[in-house]
Design a protein around this motif. Structure first.
Motif, PDB file in Angstrom:
ATOM      1  N   SER A 171       0.813  -1.219   0.000  1.00  0.00           N
ATOM      2  CA  SER A 171       0.000   0.000   0.000  1.00  0.00           C
ATOM      3  C   SER A 171       0.840   1.259   0.000  1.00  0.00           C
ATOM      4  O   SER A 171       2.016   1.254   0.366  1.00  0.00           O
ATOM      5  N   THR A 172       0.195   2.339  -0.389  1.00  0.00           N
ATOM      6  CA  THR A 172       0.775   3.653  -0.152  1.00  0.00           C
ATOM      7  C   THR A 172       0.643   3.968   1.331  1.00  0.00           C
ATOM      8  O   THR A 172      -0.168   3.356   2.042  1.00  0.00           O
ATOM      9  N   LEU A 173       1.405   4.949   1.803  1.00  0.00           N
ATOM     10  CA  LEU A 173       1.313   5.330   3.210  1.00  0.00           C
ATOM     11  C   LEU A 173      -0.082   5.846   3.532  1.00  0.00           C
ATOM     12  O   LEU A 173      -0.634   5.537   4.598  1.00  0.00           O
ATOM     13  N   ALA A 174      -0.674   6.620   2.627  1.00  0.00           N
ATOM     14  CA  ALA A 174      -2.009   7.175   2.881  1.00  0.00           C
ATOM     15  C   ALA A 174      -3.044   6.068   3.025  1.00  0.00           C
ATOM     16  O   ALA A 174      -3.931   6.138   3.889  1.00  0.00           O
ATOM     17  N   HIS A 175      -2.937   5.033   2.201  1.00  0.00           N
ATOM     18  CA  HIS A 175      -3.917   3.950   2.294  1.00  0.00           C
ATOM     19  C   HIS A 175      -3.711   3.142   3.567  1.00  0.00           C
ATOM     20  O   HIS A 175      -4.677   2.824   4.263  1.00  0.00           O
ATOM     21  N   TYR A 176      -2.458   2.797   3.854  1.00  0.00           N
ATOM     22  CA  TYR A 176      -2.178   2.047   5.073  1.00  0.00           C
ATOM     23  C   TYR A 176      -2.643   2.809   6.312  1.00  0.00           C
ATOM     24  O   TYR A 176      -3.138   2.209   7.278  1.00  0.00           O
ATOM     25  N   SER A 177      -2.518   4.139   6.310  1.00  0.00           N
ATOM     26  CA  SER A 177      -2.824   4.963   7.485  1.00  0.00           C
ATOM     27  C   SER A 177      -4.254   5.477   7.513  1.00  0.00           C
ATOM     28  O   SER A 177      -4.585   6.298   8.372  1.00  0.00           O
ATOM     29  N   GLN A 178      -5.106   5.036   6.609  1.00  0.00           N
ATOM     30  CA  GLN A 178      -6.470   5.562   6.560  1.00  0.00           C
ATOM     31  C   GLN A 178      -7.201   5.303   7.884  1.00  0.00           C
ATOM     32  O   GLN A 178      -6.936   4.311   8.562  1.00  0.00           O
ATOM     33  N   PRO A 179      -8.113   6.206   8.273  1.00  0.00           N
ATOM     34  CA  PRO A 179      -8.815   6.049   9.559  1.00  0.00           C
ATOM     35  C   PRO A 179      -9.574   4.725   9.639  1.00  0.00           C
ATOM     36  O   PRO A 179     -10.264   4.333   8.713  1.00  0.00           O
ATOM     37  N   LEU A 180      -9.416   4.052  10.777  1.00  0.00           N
ATOM     38  CA  LEU A 180     -10.147   2.827  11.065  1.00  0.00           C
ATOM     39  C   LEU A 180     -10.676   2.913  12.494  1.00  0.00           C
ATOM     40  O   LEU A 180     -10.012   3.475  13.373  1.00  0.00           O
ATOM     41  N   VAL A 181     -11.844   2.343  12.729  1.00  0.00           N
ATOM     42  CA  VAL A 181     -12.461   2.432  14.048  1.00  0.00           C
ATOM     43  C   VAL A 181     -11.630   1.703  15.107  1.00  0.00           C
ATOM     44  O   VAL A 181     -11.704   2.014  16.300  1.00  0.00           O
ATOM     45  N   ASN A 182     -10.805   0.755  14.688  1.00  0.00           N
ATOM     46  CA  ASN A 182     -10.018  -0.040  15.636  1.00  0.00           C
ATOM     47  C   ASN A 182      -8.946   0.774  16.350  1.00  0.00           C
ATOM     48  O   ASN A 182      -8.584   0.464  17.487  1.00  0.00           O
ATOM     49  N   PHE A 183      -8.390   1.786  15.667  1.00  0.00           N
ATOM     50  CA  PHE A 183      -7.184   2.445  16.164  1.00  0.00           C
ATOM     51  C   PHE A 183      -7.368   3.958  16.256  1.00  0.00           C
ATOM     52  O   PHE A 183      -8.062   4.558  15.441  1.00  0.00           O
ATOM     53  N   ASP A 184      -6.705   4.543  17.248  1.00  0.00           N
ATOM     54  CA  ASP A 184      -6.666   6.016  17.321  1.00  0.00           C
ATOM     55  C   ASP A 184      -5.236   6.526  17.496  1.00  0.00           C
ATOM     56  O   ASP A 184      -5.022   7.705  17.746  1.00  0.00           O
ATOM     57  N   ARG A 185      -4.251   5.640  17.377  1.00  0.00           N
ATOM     58  CA  ARG A 185      -2.854   6.037  17.464  1.00  0.00           C
ATOM     59  C   ARG A 185      -2.056   5.341  16.353  1.00  0.00           C
ATOM     60  O   ARG A 185      -2.371   4.226  15.943  1.00  0.00           O
ATOM     61  N   GLN A 186      -1.000   6.040  15.920  1.00  0.00           N
ATOM     62  CA  GLN A 186      -0.065   5.461  14.962  1.00  0.00           C
ATOM     63  C   GLN A 186       1.319   5.997  15.264  1.00  0.00           C
ATOM     64  O   GLN A 186       1.497   7.213  15.430  1.00  0.00           O
ATOM     65  N   VAL A 187       2.277   5.105  15.357  1.00  0.00           N
ATOM     66  CA  VAL A 187       3.670   5.516  15.541  1.00  0.00           C
ATOM     67  C   VAL A 187       4.507   4.956  14.397  1.00  0.00           C
ATOM     68  O   VAL A 187       4.134   3.973  13.747  1.00  0.00           O
ATOM     69  N   PHE A 188       5.633   5.622  14.158  1.00  0.00           N
ATOM     70  CA  PHE A 188       6.597   5.180  13.158  1.00  0.00           C
ATOM     71  C   PHE A 188       7.889   4.869  13.904  1.00  0.00           C
ATOM     72  O   PHE A 188       8.451   5.742  14.566  1.00  0.00           O
ATOM     73  N   THR A 189       8.307   3.636  13.809  1.00  0.00           N
ATOM     74  CA  THR A 189       9.372   3.130  14.659  1.00  0.00           C
ATOM     75  C   THR A 189      10.636   2.841  13.846  1.00  0.00           C
ATOM     76  O   THR A 189      10.581   2.279  12.752  1.00  0.00           O
ATOM     77  N   VAL A 190      11.774   3.233  14.420  1.00  0.00           N
ATOM     78  CA  VAL A 190      13.065   2.904  13.849  1.00  0.00           C
ATOM     79  C   VAL A 190      13.623   1.694  14.586  1.00  0.00           C
ATOM     80  O   VAL A 190      13.599   1.639  15.812  1.00  0.00           O
ATOM     81  N   ALA A 191      14.089   0.716  13.843  1.00  0.00           N
ATOM     82  CA  ALA A 191      14.691  -0.472  14.436  1.00  0.00           C
ATOM     83  C   ALA A 191      15.887  -0.882  13.591  1.00  0.00           C
ATOM     84  O   ALA A 191      16.062  -0.409  12.464  1.00  0.00           O
ATOM     85  N   LEU A 192      16.711  -1.736  14.138  1.00  0.00           N
ATOM     86  CA  LEU A 192      17.857  -2.236  13.397  1.00  0.00           C
ATOM     87  C   LEU A 192      17.548  -3.614  12.847  1.00  0.00           C
ATOM     88  O   LEU A 192      17.145  -4.523  13.586  1.00  0.00           O
ATOM     89  N   ALA A 193      17.696  -3.758  11.547  1.00  0.00           N
ATOM     90  CA  ALA A 193      17.416  -5.006  10.867  1.00  0.00           C
ATOM     91  C   ALA A 193      18.718  -5.618  10.381  1.00  0.00           C
ATOM     92  O   ALA A 193      19.679  -4.909  10.016  1.00  0.00           O
ATOM     93  N   LYS A 194      18.752  -6.922  10.345  1.00  0.00           N
ATOM     94  CA  LYS A 194      19.938  -7.634   9.843  1.00  0.00           C
ATOM     95  C   LYS A 194      20.093  -7.322   8.354  1.00  0.00           C
ATOM     96  O   LYS A 194      19.142  -7.370   7.595  1.00  0.00           O
ATOM     97  N   LYS A 195      21.308  -6.976   7.957  1.00  0.00           N
ATOM     98  CA  LYS A 195      21.542  -6.646   6.552  1.00  0.00           C
ATOM     99  C   LYS A 195      21.245  -7.847   5.684  1.00  0.00           C
ATOM    100  O   LYS A 195      21.569  -8.972   6.035  1.00  0.00           O
TER     101      LYS A 195
END
Length: 346
Positions: free
Chosen positions: A322-346
């Motif tokens: 999905s695009t970010l806008a579609h993934y983040s569209q309002p849903l009754v289930n959620f009222d918060r969204q965070v964007f998390t930085v993590a370290l992934a194995k190369k």
């Protein structure tokens, strides 16, 4: 010129024929290439000079279209790899969506560039649905290896499985210590971390670099985010989590949003996720204790500029691109969204 060209074709001197053909005007080149037919065009392509774009391009185009029409999609993808990026994009644009996706799935390892360009063009309609088997096939092509049985089990968990699979950090669930209120803030942090990791520091040097950085030094949990191994083995990535703000263990008290919960730091935008218990929004229609979907994780793939998530875990799991806008569209289930930085194995 025409007689000499045809003599070279009849003698199988394809390199000479290609070079001589370059002396014709474009309409004549197209006519001569077309009259060769598929098999002889393939011989011409194998011998055409690197610089000889006026001959290569129509020969590639004709055989590529013939392969697409005949359903020889793996070979078509290989030919498509011979074009420059604008031409690849143009030809993908001429395909119906179903054939576009089928071409990506058929793409050989030697045409990874075509696969990446084709994925960047998706989703054309804000989101695309991938059956799990097709997602695995694409993942394996991009990573250049087979997904292990353990990784397939991880993937089966749904949206959280997609993120966990791509982190490959050995943890049961994605870490939330470096969470932020916007994608832009998370991207800035991930870029800063990758600049440090690119120097292949020791663990001690990593900590020193973080402490001296004007942005990273203002955050909490940056040093502890590093898995306990060589920093050079990791890269900073971004994923997102959507969830319900009220994490009260009392089902009745959790029905209303918790207005002050999980608010970002006014200076850095960092969000403290330590109070997250993975509890879903109470759903009275299900009776006491019933919950809506508890969370939705989205994995950001920089290569394709897409967010990968899922409807739910197996059985019946489907993967969404999905695009970010579609993934983040309002849903009754959620009222918060965070964007998390993590370290992934190369």
């Amino acid at each position: 010129m025409l007689t000499a060209y045809r003599d070279e074709v009849n003698a199988g001197e394809w390199g000479k024929a290609a070079e001589r053909l370059n002396g014709f005007n474009d309409p004549d080149i197209n006519a001569r290439v077309k009259e060769l037919g598929y098999d002889k065009r393939a011989l011409l392509l194998a011998a055409v000079q690197e610089w000889n774009h006026r001959v290569r391009r129509p020969a590639l185009d004709m055989n590529y279209k013939a392969d697409v029409d005949a359903g020889r999609l793996e070979h078509a993808a290989g030919l498509l790899n011979g074009f420059d990026e604008p031409d690849i994009i143009s030809r993908f644009g001429q395909l119906p969506i179903e054939k576009h996706l089928a071409l990506l799935i058929a793409c050989p390892a030697t045409a990874k560039r075509v696969l990446e360009i084709g994925l960047r063009l998706q989703p054309k309609q804000k989101t695309r649905v991938w059956p799990v088997a097709d997602f695995i096939a694409i993942w394996e092509k991009l990573h250049g290896r087979t997904m292990s049985p353990e990784e397939k089990l991880d993937l089966r968990r749904g949206c959280i499985g997609i993120t966990s699979l791509n982190l490959a950090d050995g943890a049961p669930n994605p870490p939330l210590g470096l969470s932020f209120d916007s994608f832009e803030r998370a991207r800035a942090v991930s870029r800063a971390l990758n600049d440090i990791l690119a120097t292949a520091p020791t663990v001690a040097k990593y900590g020193e670099a973080v402490g001296a950085h004007p942005l990273l030094s203002q955050l909490t949990g940056v040093v502890s985010a590093l898995p306990s191994s060589n920093p050079a083995e990791w890269r900073a990535v971004v994923f997102s989590k959507r969830f319900w703000s009220n994490q009260n263990l009392d089902w009745n008290k959790a029905k209303k949003p918790a207005k002050g919960a999980f608010k970002p730091d006014p200076n850095t935008g960092q969000v403290d996720m330590s109070g997250d218990k993975n509890l879903g929004r109470p759903d009275p229609s299900l009776g006491p204790g019933g919950e809506m979907v508890r969370f939705d994780y989205g994995w950001y793939d920089e290569t394709t500029n897409s967010w990968w998530h899922a409807n739910h875990s197996e059985p019946g799991m489907q993967v969404y691109q999905s695009t970010l806008a579609h993934y983040s569209q309002p849903l009754v289930n959620f009222d918060r969204q965070v964007f998390t930085v993590a370290l992934a194995k190369k």
